[in-house]
Design a protein around this motif. Sequence first.
Motif, PDB file in Angstrom:
ATOM      1  N   MET A   1       3.456  -1.627  -8.628  1.00  0.00           N
ATOM      2  CA  MET A   1       3.620  -0.086  -9.041  1.00  0.00           C
ATOM      3  C   MET A   1       4.258   0.891  -8.253  1.00  0.00           C
ATOM      4  SD  MET A   1       0.259   2.230 -10.066  1.00  0.00           S
ATOM      5  CE  MET A   1      -0.282   1.186 -11.151  1.00  0.00           C
ATOM      6  N   PHE A   2       4.130   0.591  -6.878  1.00  0.00           N
ATOM      7  CA  PHE A   2       4.711   1.490  -6.002  1.00  0.00           C
ATOM      8  C   PHE A   2       5.987   1.110  -5.154  1.00  0.00           C
ATOM      9  CE2 PHE A   2       0.330   2.789  -6.184  1.00  0.00           C
ATOM     10  CZ  PHE A   2       0.337   4.186  -6.655  1.00  0.00           C
ATOM     11  N   ASN A   3       6.361  -0.251  -5.704  1.00  0.00           N
ATOM     12  CA  ASN A   3       7.368  -1.020  -4.758  1.00  0.00           C
ATOM     13  C   ASN A   3       8.366  -0.479  -5.348  1.00  0.00           C
ATOM     14  OD1 ASN A   3       8.490  -2.589  -2.736  1.00  0.00           O
ATOM     15  ND2 ASN A   3       8.287  -4.595  -3.961  1.00  0.00           N
ATOM     16  N   ILE A   4       8.989   0.675  -5.278  1.00  0.00           N
ATOM     17  CA  ILE A   4      10.287   0.944  -6.049  1.00  0.00           C
ATOM     18  C   ILE A   4      11.082   1.873  -5.038  1.00  0.00           C
ATOM     19  CG2 ILE A   4       9.522   0.894  -8.558  1.00  0.00           C
ATOM     20  CD1 ILE A   4       8.865   3.891  -8.317  1.00  0.00           C
ATOM     21  N   GLN A   5      12.361   2.119  -5.469  1.00  0.00           N
ATOM     22  CA  GLN A   5      12.975   3.058  -4.586  1.00  0.00           C
ATOM     23  C   GLN A   5      12.775   4.314  -4.445  1.00  0.00           C
ATOM     24  OE1 GLN A   5      17.356   2.375  -5.262  1.00  0.00           O
ATOM     25  NE2 GLN A   5      17.758   2.949  -3.009  1.00  0.00           N
ATOM     26  N   GLY A   6      12.849   4.997  -3.478  1.00  0.00           N
ATOM     27  CA  GLY A   6      12.413   6.561  -3.542  1.00  0.00           C
ATOM     28  C   GLY A   6      11.192   6.715  -3.249  1.00  0.00           C
ATOM     29  N   ASN A   7      10.037   5.684  -3.469  1.00  0.00           N
ATOM     30  CA  ASN A   7       8.775   6.033  -3.504  1.00  0.00           C
ATOM     31  C   ASN A   7       8.310   6.393  -2.178  1.00  0.00           C
ATOM     32  OD1 ASN A   7       5.926   6.041  -4.758  1.00  0.00           O
ATOM     33  ND2 ASN A   7       5.837   4.320  -3.374  1.00  0.00           N
ATOM     34  N   LYS A   8       7.093   7.087  -1.925  1.00  0.00           N
ATOM     35  CA  LYS A   8       7.008   7.559  -0.404  1.00  0.00           C
ATOM     36  C   LYS A   8       5.952   6.515   0.174  1.00  0.00           C
ATOM     37  CE  LYS A   8       7.000  12.503  -1.253  1.00  0.00           C
ATOM     38  NZ  LYS A   8       6.019  13.654  -1.119  1.00  0.00           N
ATOM     39  N   VAL A   9       5.631   5.316  -0.405  1.00  0.00           N
ATOM     40  CA  VAL A   9       4.805   4.352   0.102  1.00  0.00           C
ATOM     41  C   VAL A   9       5.864   3.355   0.881  1.00  0.00           C
ATOM     42  CG1 VAL A   9       3.398   2.637  -0.298  1.00  0.00           C
ATOM     43  CG2 VAL A   9       3.117   4.474  -1.513  1.00  0.00           C
ATOM     44  N   ALA A  10       5.958   3.242   1.960  1.00  0.00           N
ATOM     45  CA  ALA A  10       6.992   2.526   2.670  1.00  0.00           C
ATOM     46  C   ALA A  10       6.297   1.193   3.545  1.00  0.00           C
ATOM     47  CB  ALA A  10       7.277   3.487   3.915  1.00  0.00           C
ATOM     48  N   TRP A  11       4.810   1.216   3.596  1.00  0.00           N
ATOM     49  CA  TRP A  11       4.509   0.014   3.960  1.00  0.00           C
ATOM     50  C   TRP A  11       3.077  -0.369   3.387  1.00  0.00           C
ATOM     51  CZ3 TRP A  11      -0.084   0.278   7.100  1.00  0.00           C
ATOM     52  CH2 TRP A  11      -0.580   1.460   7.494  1.00  0.00           C
ATOM     53  N   ILE A  12       2.560  -1.534   3.588  1.00  0.00           N
ATOM     54  CA  ILE A  12       1.233  -2.056   3.016  1.00  0.00           C
ATOM     55  C   ILE A  12       0.635  -2.971   4.172  1.00  0.00           C
ATOM     56  CG2 ILE A  12       1.792  -1.866   0.679  1.00  0.00           C
ATOM     57  CD1 ILE A  12       2.281  -4.927   0.799  1.00  0.00           C
ATOM     58  N   TYR A  13      -0.694  -3.101   4.113  1.00  0.00           N
ATOM     59  CA  TYR A  13      -1.446  -3.964   4.858  1.00  0.00           C
ATOM     60  C   TYR A  13      -2.893  -4.431   4.171  1.00  0.00           C
ATOM     61  CZ  TYR A  13      -5.407  -1.462   6.861  1.00  0.00           C
ATOM     62  OH  TYR A  13      -6.687  -0.454   6.863  1.00  0.00           O
ATOM     63  N   ASN A  14      -3.552  -5.192   4.507  1.00  0.00           N
ATOM     64  CA  ASN A  14      -4.804  -5.620   4.002  1.00  0.00           C
ATOM     65  C   ASN A  14      -5.883  -6.358   4.852  1.00  0.00           C
ATOM     66  OD1 ASN A  14      -3.695  -8.348   4.520  1.00  0.00           O
ATOM     67  ND2 ASN A  14      -3.305  -8.837   2.466  1.00  0.00           N
ATOM     68  N   TRP A  15      -6.045  -6.064   6.199  1.00  0.00           N
ATOM     69  CA  TRP A  15      -6.763  -6.712   7.058  1.00  0.00           C
ATOM     70  C   TRP A  15      -6.533  -8.200   7.463  1.00  0.00           C
ATOM     71  CZ3 TRP A  15     -12.831  -5.910   5.435  1.00  0.00           C
ATOM     72  CH2 TRP A  15     -13.274  -4.606   5.494  1.00  0.00           C
ATOM     73  N   TRP A  16      -5.067  -8.625   6.907  1.00  0.00           N
ATOM     74  CA  TRP A  16      -5.000  -9.948   7.222  1.00  0.00           C
ATOM     75  C   TRP A  16      -3.569  -9.932   7.662  1.00  0.00           C
ATOM     76  CZ3 TRP A  16      -6.508 -14.253   9.048  1.00  0.00           C
ATOM     77  CH2 TRP A  16      -5.938 -15.360   8.902  1.00  0.00           C
ATOM     78  N   GLN A  17      -2.888 -10.930   8.031  1.00  0.00           N
ATOM     79  CA  GLN A  17      -1.752 -11.151   8.627  1.00  0.00           C
ATOM     80  C   GLN A  17      -0.520 -11.381   7.582  1.00  0.00           C
ATOM     81  OE1 GLN A  17      -2.651 -14.689  11.111  1.00  0.00           O
ATOM     82  NE2 GLN A  17      -4.460 -13.745  11.959  1.00  0.00           N
ATOM     83  N   LEU A  18      -0.857 -11.693   6.460  1.00  0.00           N
ATOM     84  CA  LEU A  18       0.191 -11.878   5.423  1.00  0.00           C
ATOM     85  C   LEU A  18      -0.458 -11.125   4.108  1.00  0.00           C
ATOM     86  CD1 LEU A  18       0.992 -15.426   5.674  1.00  0.00           C
ATOM     87  CD2 LEU A  18       2.378 -13.751   6.394  1.00  0.00           C
ATOM     88  N   PRO A  19       0.712 -10.682   3.134  1.00  0.00           N
ATOM     89  CA  PRO A  19       0.056 -10.125   1.892  1.00  0.00           C
ATOM     90  C   PRO A  19       0.040 -11.210   0.858  1.00  0.00           C
ATOM     91  CG  PRO A  19       2.491 -10.044   2.223  1.00  0.00           C
ATOM     92  CD  PRO A  19       1.813 -10.684   3.298  1.00  0.00           C
ATOM     93  N   GLU A  20      -0.138 -12.466   1.071  1.00  0.00           N
ATOM     94  CA  GLU A  20      -0.349 -13.490   0.232  1.00  0.00           C
ATOM     95  C   GLU A  20      -1.711 -13.481  -0.226  1.00  0.00           C
ATOM     96  OE1 GLU A  20       0.941 -16.728   2.391  1.00  0.00           O
ATOM     97  OE2 GLU A  20       3.005 -16.421   2.245  1.00  0.00           O
ATOM     98  N   GLY A  21      -1.844 -13.532  -1.767  1.00  0.00           N
ATOM     99  CA  GLY A  21      -3.290 -13.733  -2.248  1.00  0.00           C
ATOM    100  C   GLY A  21      -2.917 -13.300  -3.528  1.00  0.00           C
TER     101      GLY A  21
END
Length: 203
Positions: A1-21
């Motif tokens: 939803m937010f992974n688009i050009q020009g969006n203010k969301v620039a980074w993500i995390y999730n308590w883990w070392q990779l975003p896989e799941g």
Amino acid sequence: MFNIQGNKVAWIYNWWQLPEGPGQGPVGTPFWEYVPMLHSDRPDHTNTWFQNVEKCAGVNPAGAIHVLSFNEPDQCGNGGSCMRDYVQAANAHKTWVQPLVDKYGSRLYVGTPAVTNGVQAPDGGPMGLPWLREFMKHCDGCKFDYVVIHWYDSSRNVEYFKKQLQDAWNEFQKPIWITEFGATGRVDEQLGFLHEVLLWMDA
């Protein structure tokens, strides 16, 4: 939803070392940087840490790398990593996070452990910013580029939220990442809280 050009969301995390799941994308995404976290010094976290940071760093070899240290080490339960001994936590940080500085150099930006907005634990020991103060004293020679804090309280306590951020700045004089915050109350109170503090932080 937010992974688009020009969006203010620039980074993500999730308590883990990779975003896989389930429902999560691969390490490399077009407009997001995934920021790996070493949740605790438990072997099931440390055993994969270096290789997973390398996976994240390899997505953009020329770009900056951000990492997050331990999650709420100052408390046990509710997602906290229960590393209340700040000397032990500092030594663990030196063992698992500091070596990344030697490997990646100026590309790497390191966050402090993410602490709660507590002050004193039931055992009388420090929590929150007082815990982080002691941790920083014992993590001599450690590189920190930003301070990571959490905040949970009533949506009516806007001034408390602002004070927590100001206290963190006054104490450490480093950029602040608020990787978790939440305000209790009715929906309209929560929306009012968000409207005020988000505009205040942006300013």
